[in-house]
Design a protein around this motif. Structure first.
Motif, PDB file in Angstrom:
ATOM      1  N   GLU A 166     103.363  16.887 -57.903  1.00 40.92           N
ATOM      2  CA  GLU A 166     102.234  17.678 -58.415  1.00 40.92           C
ATOM      3  C   GLU A 166     102.631  18.509 -59.622  1.00 40.92           C
TER       4      GLU A 166
ATOM      5  N   HIS B 186      95.288  19.684 -56.036  1.00 40.49           N
ATOM      6  CA  HIS B 186      95.544  18.850 -54.865  1.00 40.49           C
ATOM      7  C   HIS B 186      95.066  19.591 -53.625  1.00 40.49           C
ATOM      8  N   ARG B 187      95.118  18.907 -52.499  1.00 45.16           N
ATOM      9  CA  ARG B 187      94.824  19.542 -51.218  1.00 45.16           C
ATOM     10  C   ARG B 187      95.638  18.868 -50.137  1.00 45.16           C
TER      11      ARG B 187
ATOM     12  N   TRP C 288      90.885  22.549 -52.335  1.00 47.23           N
ATOM     13  CA  TRP C 288      91.508  22.130 -53.584  1.00 47.23           C
ATOM     14  C   TRP C 288      92.181  23.333 -54.224  1.00 47.23           C
TER      15      TRP C 288
ATOM     16  N   PHE D 199      98.760  14.526 -48.332  1.00 44.95           N
ATOM     17  CA  PHE D 199      98.713  15.142 -49.661  1.00 44.95           C
ATOM     18  C   PHE D 199      97.777  14.308 -50.530  1.00 44.95           C
ATOM     19  N   GLU D 200      96.810  14.964 -51.177  1.00 45.75           N
ATOM     20  CA  GLU D 200      95.851  14.247 -52.018  1.00 45.75           C
ATOM     21  C   GLU D 200      95.750  14.920 -53.386  1.00 45.75           C
ATOM     22  N   LEU D 201      96.132  14.193 -54.439  1.00 43.22           N
ATOM     23  CA  LEU D 201      95.919  14.678 -55.800  1.00 43.22           C
ATOM     24  C   LEU D 201      94.451  14.478 -56.158  1.00 43.22           C
TER      25      LEU D 201
END
Length: 177
Positions: free
Chosen positions: A22, A68-69, A124, A151-153
């Protein structure tokens, strides 16, 4: 007194920090041996995760943490350097998403800062140094523990479309560099 870049380089070496996907640098410092089952999941061994994890995380060289979240709460702790801004988009606000920014730092030298800030699960968020020419060393504690599979960008265009009031900030912190 060494300059900010020399201090950042020393901390990267001392704590063996590696590039983070990230943006910035990190090193995992703790992964609990205790395993927990996330609420709502079947009670199978492969669905468990560490109860908690912790990392050192550093931003320097004008790097930022891209939007990200993750699926768990994350507590940020300030350790060294200059203030760090942690931006969060509260999607529960029907008027385009409220922007909440925490200023992490040393309140003894920067009265407008706090030592800790919490990013709730699923929100986010992105981070940057308040002074882009400086560095910040922080810690991040995640419970239940962090897993890269959770993990999500952000897709920046989609996030800007959902939060047009904050499009400039979302675009600026949209990709790791």
């Amino acid at each position: 007194m060494p300059d900010s870049r020399a201090i950042a380089d020393d901390l990267i070496r001392r704590f063996d920090l590696k590039p983070h996907p990230e943006g910035g640098f990190f090193a995992e410092t703790y992964r609990s041996a205790t395993r927990v089952l996330r609420a709502g999941e079947a009670s199978e061994t492969e669905n468990t995760r560490a109860a908690s994890t912790a990392i050192y995380y550093m931003l320097c060289d004008r790097a930022h943490s891209a939007w990200h979240r993750i699926r768990s709460d994350e507590v940020w702790h300030f350790y060294a350097g200059e203030p760090l801004l942690v931006h969060m988009l509260d999607e529960s606000d029907a008027a385009g998403g409220a922007l909440v920014t925490h200023r992490l730092g040393n309140p003894l030298t920067h009265p407008d800062t706090v030592y800790q800030a919490v990013v709730p699960a699923g929100m986010w968020f992105a981070a940057e140094c308040a002074d882009p020419a400086s560095f910040a060393l922080v810690g991040c504690t995640v419970a239940p523990g962090f897993e890269f599979s959770e993990f999500e960008l952000a897709e920046v265009d989609a996030l800007m479309a959902r939060h047009p009031r904050h499009a400039e900030l979302i675009g600026r912190l949209g990709a790791a560099r």
